[in-house]
Design a protein around this motif. Structure first.
Motif, PDB file in Angstrom:
ATOM      1  N   CYS A 340      22.062  12.485 -79.574  1.00 11.37           N
ATOM      2  CA  CYS A 340      21.059  13.166 -78.756  1.00 11.37           C
ATOM      3  C   CYS A 340      21.568  13.493 -77.363  1.00 11.37           C
ATOM      4  O   CYS A 340      20.935  14.229 -76.615  1.00 11.37           O
ATOM      5  N   CYS A 400      21.466  11.044 -86.431  1.00 11.31           N
ATOM      6  CA  CYS A 400      22.075  10.221 -85.376  1.00 11.31           C
ATOM      7  C   CYS A 400      23.513   9.852 -85.730  1.00 11.31           C
ATOM      8  O   CYS A 400      24.358   9.681 -84.865  1.00 11.31           O
ATOM      9  N   CYS A 403      26.583   7.797 -83.944  1.00 10.70           N
ATOM     10  CA  CYS A 403      26.138   7.287 -82.637  1.00 10.70           C
ATOM     11  C   CYS A 403      25.770   5.822 -82.751  1.00 10.70           C
ATOM     12  O   CYS A 403      26.058   5.037 -81.865  1.00 10.70           O
TER      13      CYS A 403
HETATM   14  S1  SF4 Z   1      20.761   6.595 -82.315  1.00  9.72           S
HETATM   15 FE1  SF4 Z   1      22.017   7.786 -80.918  1.00  9.72          FE
HETATM   16  S2  SF4 Z   1      21.549   9.892 -81.412  1.00  9.72           S
HETATM   17 FE2  SF4 Z   1      19.939   8.667 -82.324  1.00  9.72          FE
HETATM   18  S3  SF4 Z   1      18.330   8.683 -80.789  1.00  9.72           S
HETATM   19 FE3  SF4 Z   1      19.534   6.815 -80.462  1.00  9.72          FE
HETATM   20  S4  SF4 Z   1      21.076   7.400 -78.973  1.00  9.72           S
HETATM   21 FE4  SF4 Z   1      20.194   9.278 -79.769  1.00  9.72          FE
END
Ligand code: SF4
Lengths: 460, 203
Positions: A340, A400, A403
């Protein structure tokens, strides 16, 4: 009294202030996903409390979803069960869900802005700390825990103490190759990971004013990485242009009238902040991290600081780096462009423009994961997929992904990954993985060189 | 929610700064849809090596340390908003976490689960670590009513701050959900006012 942007939005949403206690804050928009909502739904069921305002909730599936073969049933049984519960819970409670495969599906902090759900002046929450992203529109947006998700389900409100006010100013002109990600990594490296605790941060100055919405989202996204509850930027023409015409944005005359209101959402001259910091844009260079928290950042051509406390030694031993060392020419086998923080169309344009006509180095596994189905579609429309393919990059389906490595996209133990995500904690991208945070441009250049490189020399 | 008034117990020291919620409970254990069972995966990758063998020099694995108080380095609980971190600490048996700083979201999550975050000065935190190094059976008394944490052997103590509203909730075992539901009339009035203002703005 002179008010800050933050005060104006907050005060307009206080239902009641408890004497000697928190405010009851009204929440305009609640976003949910599969990982932090099931226990909240269960709690409601147990207590026989209905969802109070289902039309103020939007759900997506993102954290725990595969990035390949999304049309097939999810292989991992636990993940499949979690996704199924989300669908059931949304259906039983009349909540809109953009599940896997839906054209609006994506990472919660990418899909909501691009659908026009995120708007100036709103209060927004989600059971995810990077909800701060939405502050880029001049909204108060912050992450909450599952108990609080339950509270918002039950009452559309939260009991919260009003945070203090912090302002970070960056003025001047950014050098070539310096992106919004570098700006925020620089700020966090200067201020540390807990300087923002207890604060809501407004970003001000011409660097943010000149930034695109995508860039502002990257900056606000990482507010939590300096401990702040959220970050926000005053809305302006760039904001209105981005919001106008999107699916859930107000239309026609209503848009114009609301715009007139949004224009009042700026910090009054002379309004006071509890804490304020200022930086010069000219001092910022492409940044990378060398440790296991996002505050451990240096310019790409810099050296790892020699002085450090106990935790620095622990972090360096985990990363396999030495104090005083430069990371230039360090071989890198993995890069990840996604999350994100950096998975919007502009991020992929930035990466593609560097990669075009080049090939990734043989040793590199390059993973490219768009933030949403809409971004994925745009990548194809603009032909960026061809650029990535020809250069040997793997383009995946949205989510995601690496991440947080809840799905199969993991970085193997001991391997370095130059990643455009937001956290370099131990094991964040898979057990034993070593994360180096950077911008999409730096990740692309690393993939081509097969090692960390000072790519700014080759920019024209 | 479980009530909390006072607690007297030994403690487990964890002298690491910036402990993030990914360490407290790694993401791969977040696939559950209920709150049970997180205790066994608390600090999983620090407690166990790749083969699943306990890591000997990790304090949670050392027999000489035990108790329901965790004393941790500065800035505890930063990172992700996952409430699973508070559930894991609670399920493992901790009732109090002491540090010189807590990340906002973690602190809220802990309080919402009857896990008391006690924020002390960096100097007092050092003294706590010293005391427990000197004698691993050192007992600590956490008194929520008087907002005080005390080392029983030396009688040294420090007061800690807590939101008065949250304190009342913990002492009585109330939680925010019941309170907010009791406020639904006021919340509906607020919604009406908000709609009127929006309509006035767009007319
Ligand atoms: S897992 Fe990573 S990409 Fe998904 S919302 Fe959380 S920080 Fe953002």
């Amino acid at each position: 009294m002179k008010k800050t942007l933050f005060d104006k939005i907050w005060d307009a949403h206080v239902v009641e202030s408890i004497p000697d206690g928190p405010d009851i804050l009204y929440i305009d928009q609640h976003l949910i996903h599969e990982v932090t909502s099931p226990q909240a739904f269960n709690e409601l069921k147990e207590r026989e409390i209905p969802v109070f305002r289902p039309n103020k909730i939007v759900a997506t599936a993102d954290h725990n979803t595969p990035t390949e073969n999304q049309h097939l049933p999810v292989k991992d049984l636990l993940s499949r069960k979690q996704l199924k519960e989300l669908s059931q819970n949304c259906e039983e409670n009349n909540i809109t869900l953009y599940g896997l495969g839906h054209p609006y599906n994506g990472i919660v902090h990418v899909m909501a802005p691009e659908l026009g759900i995120t708007q100036p002046g709103k209060t927004m929450v989600c059971g995810d700390s990077h909800t701060s992203t939405h502050g880029a529109f001049g909204a108060i947006a912050f992450g909450i825990g599952t108990s609080q998700v339950t509270q918002v389900f039950a009452s559309q409100c939260l009991l919260v103490e009003k945070p203090k006010r912090l302002r970070v100013n960056v003025n001047g002109e950014l050098k070539k190759g310096v992106t919004p990600k570098d700006v925020i990594l620089y700020v966090i490296s200067k201020l540390g990971t807990n300087s923002g605790t207890g604060y809501f941060c407004e970003y001000a100055g011409d660097v943010f004013e000149n930034m695109s919405m995508e860039g502002r989202m990257t900056v606000c996204n990482m507010s939590i990485e300096m401990g702040a509850r959220g970050g926000l930027i005053a809305p302006d023409q760039t904001t209105y242009d981005y919001v106008e015409g999107r699916e859930f944005a107000p239309k026609g005359e209503e848009f114009d009238k609301l715009k007139a209101y949004w224009e009042t959402l700026r910090t009054d001259d002379g309004a006071e902040f509890d804490q304020e910091y200022s930086f010069d844009a000219e001092d910022i260079e492409p940044m990378i991290t060398y440790g296991t928290n996002p505050g451990m950042g240096i310019k790409i051509t810099g050296a790892i600081p020699v002085e450090g406390g106990k935790s620095d030694a622990k972090a360096l031993s985990y990363m396999g780096f030495k104090p005083g060392e430069s990371l230039i020419d360090k071989p890198i086998n993995y890069i990840f462009i996604g999350s994100c923080t950096n998975s919007r169309i502009e991020d992929f344009r930035m990466a593609a423009s560097y990669i075009k006509g080049k090939k990734k180095a043989e040793n590199v596994n390059a993973l490219i994961v768009p933030g949403s189905r809409q971004v994925a579609a745009q990548i194809q429309e603009e032909g960026l997929d061809k650029v990535f393919e020809e250069a040997g990059f793997r383009l995946r389906q949205p989510g995601c992904s690496a991440c947080l490595a809840m799905n199969d996209d993991k970085i193997p133990e001991g391997e370095y990954c130059v990643s455009t995500s937001n956290r370099n904690f131990e094991g964040r991208q898979g057990q034993g993985s070593r994360t180096i945070l950077a911008s999409p441009l730096t990740a692309a250049a690393t993939a081509v060189a097969g090692k960390i490189t000072d790519f700014t020399k080759s920019l024209n | 929610m479980e009530k909390f008034t006072t607690l007297q117990d030994t403690a487990v020291p964890l002298e690491v700064e910036n402990i993030d919620t990914d360490q407290i409970i790694p993401a791969r254990f977040l696939k559950a849809t209920d709150k049970a069972g997180f205790g066994e995966n608390l600090f999983k990758d620090w407690r166990f090596d790749k083969e699943g063998k306990p890591v000997e020099d990790f304090t949670l694995n050392q027999d000489q340390y035990s108790g329901s108080i965790l004393i941790a380095g500065n800035n505890f609980g930063c990172g992700s908003s996952r409430e699973h971190a508070a559930w894991a600490l609670k399920a493992y048996g901790f009732k109090v976490v002491v540090s010189s700083y807590f990340a906002d979201i973690f602190k809220g999550n802990a309080l919402n689960n009857g896990l008391l975050p006690v924020q002390v000065s960096p100097e007092f935190l050092d003294e706590l670590f010293l005391a427990i190094k000197k004698d691993n059976k050192e007992s600590f008394k956490v008194d929520l009513e008087n907002q005080k944490i005390e080392m029983l052997s030396s009688g040294k103590s420090e007061n800690f701050a807590i939101d008065p509203y949250k304190k009342t909730c913990l002492i009585n075992g109330f939680d925010d959900i019941d309170f907010l539901v009791s406020k639904l009339d006021a919340i509906k009035k607020f919604e009406e006012k908000q709609t009127q203002m929006r309509e006035a703005a767009i007319q």
